[in-house]
Scaffold this active site. Structure first.
Site, PDB file in Angstrom:
ATOM      1  CE1 TYR A  51      50.813  17.761  28.976  1.00  0.00           C
ATOM      2  CE2 TYR A  51      50.745  15.378  29.281  1.00  0.00           C
ATOM      3  CZ  TYR A  51      51.468  16.555  29.215  1.00  0.00           C
ATOM      4  OH  TYR A  51      52.823  16.544  29.390  1.00  0.00           O
TER       5      TYR A  51
ATOM      6  N   GLY B  35      59.572  26.173  34.788  1.00  0.00           N
ATOM      7  CA  GLY B  35      58.961  24.922  35.251  1.00  0.00           C
ATOM      8  C   GLY B  35      60.017  23.936  35.731  1.00  0.00           C
TER       9      GLY B  35
ATOM     10  CE  LYS C 155      52.951  18.432  26.025  1.00  0.00           C
ATOM     11  NZ  LYS C 155      54.062  19.387  25.849  1.00  0.00           N
TER      12      LYS C 155
ATOM     13  CB  VAL D 109      54.678  30.325  23.967  1.00  0.00           C
ATOM     14  CG1 VAL D 109      55.988  30.763  24.566  1.00  0.00           C
ATOM     15  CG2 VAL D 109      54.125  29.094  24.670  1.00  0.00           C
TER      16      VAL D 109
ATOM     17  CE  LYS E 127      44.475  30.396  24.003  1.00  0.00           C
ATOM     18  NZ  LYS E 127      43.987  31.615  24.692  1.00  0.00           N
TER      19      LYS E 127
END
Ligand code: UDP
Length: 311
Positions: free
Chosen positions: A145, A10, A149, A57, A91
């Site tokens: 999101y 990324g 987080k 992951v 996830k």
């Protein structure tokens, strides 16, 4: 050190990998290429201290050998991405953080979590210090999101307190630079690409919302310092110089010498009205503050996009 970087293909993960390699470490770069691109790490393929592993992951991570550090940077991070990939976003922040923490615990490695200014939501406190708990809509479109987080931070602190894992949390504010995707959807890349193509610049709402933009090299410097000298408590890393989106549009047009019009489009739901980091903690604990001015960072980013669009 041998260090795992998740999300290594990324924008941030690739710059971070570059820096860790330049510092003499060995890097295992992991990515499922959902939003990342092998182009971002093509220059590392010949480096014998870099190994790429294609893996999601959110599934258990099996990595033979010793490991001293884990940087968990895997996640869709642009609003258009996490709106398109809501379940994957939830996830990777939850299951993915659990798996990377489990790996760090098993290997005795230090773990640094890439968190975000989005944990503050549409903030009622300005600028945002780390002690502010935020104003997040859990069921809005950005909730996937923001809450992922926030969960990731809670999980990281639980592994720290309960299992004694050596952990760090960086809350990353808006960051820009080379290797952002032309179609990333973020305001800096959108405006630059639109201006270079001679298309109108899309300002959402009236453009009075504010953001503070950090150049990627400054961000990586702060993150590396946090990893080596920081503590478990979250640290904001970002540039405290604040602009309205409208001001940014004018700066980008001026710098490119563009005659593009500005068109106003609807403001996305739950779009934060203002955002600026209080970086007192980073300054006092890490001796860090950003060094790259917006005009300078924009120029490097414009140069990158000129080449990328011509290719
Ligand atoms: N924005 C805009 N035009 C664009 C893209 C974004 O006006 O083409 C606005 C967006 O509504 C937000 C700000 O720019 O207020 C920053 O958006 P971005 O997606 O870069 O990051 P965010 O801080 O919202 O996660």
């Amino acid at each position: 050190m041998r260090i795992l970087v998740t999300g290594a293909a990324g924008f941030l993960g690739s710059h971070l990998s570059d820096r860790l390699l330049a510092d003499g470490h060995t890097v295992v770069g992991m990515d499922n290429l959902l939003t990342g691109s092998l182009d971002n790490i093509a220059h590392l393929r010949a480096n014998e201290r870099f190994q790429f592993v294609r893996h999601d992951v959110t599934n258990p991570i099996e990595l033979p050998g010793t490991l001293e550090g884990v940087f968990h940077f895997a996640s869709p991070a642009s609003p258009i991405d996490y709106l398109k990939l809501p379940i994957q976003t939830l996830k990777v922040g939850s299951l993915g953080t659990h798996k990377t923490l489990g790996l760090a615990k098993a290997k005795g490695a230090r773990m640094l979590l890439a968190s975000t200014s989005e944990v503050y939501g549409d903030p009622l406190v300005h600028p945002q210090p780390e002690t502010y708990w935020g104003n997040v809509n859990p069921i809005g479109p950005r909730g996937v999101y923001d809450e992922a987080k926030r969960f990731a931070e809670a999980m990281t602190m639980a592994y720290h307190r309960h299992h004694g894992v050596d952990t760090r949390i960086v809350r990353i504010f808006n960051t820009y630079g080379p290797r952002m995707r032309a179609s990333d959807g973020r305001v800096v890349s959108n405006f630059i690409v639109q201006a270079l193509r001679g298309e109108p610049l899309t300002v959402y709402g009236e453009g009075l919302q504010t953001r503070s933009f950090c150049y990627v090299d400054d961000l990586v410097e702060g993150i590396v310092r946090l990893f080596h000298k920081g503590k478990a408590d979250p640290v904001n890393i970002g540039n405290p110089v604040e602009f309205t989106v409208r001001e940014l549009a004018d700066i980008v047009r001026r710098q490119i010498g563009s005659k593009s019009q500005i068109v106003f489009e609807p403001l996305p739901e739950d779009d934060p009205k203002q955002r600026r980091p209080d970086i007192t903690r980073a300054e006092t604990e890490l001796g860090w503050k950003p060094a790259v001015k917006l005009e300078e960072g924009l120029q490097r980013t414009i140069d990158y996009f000129r080449r990328a669009l011509a290719a």
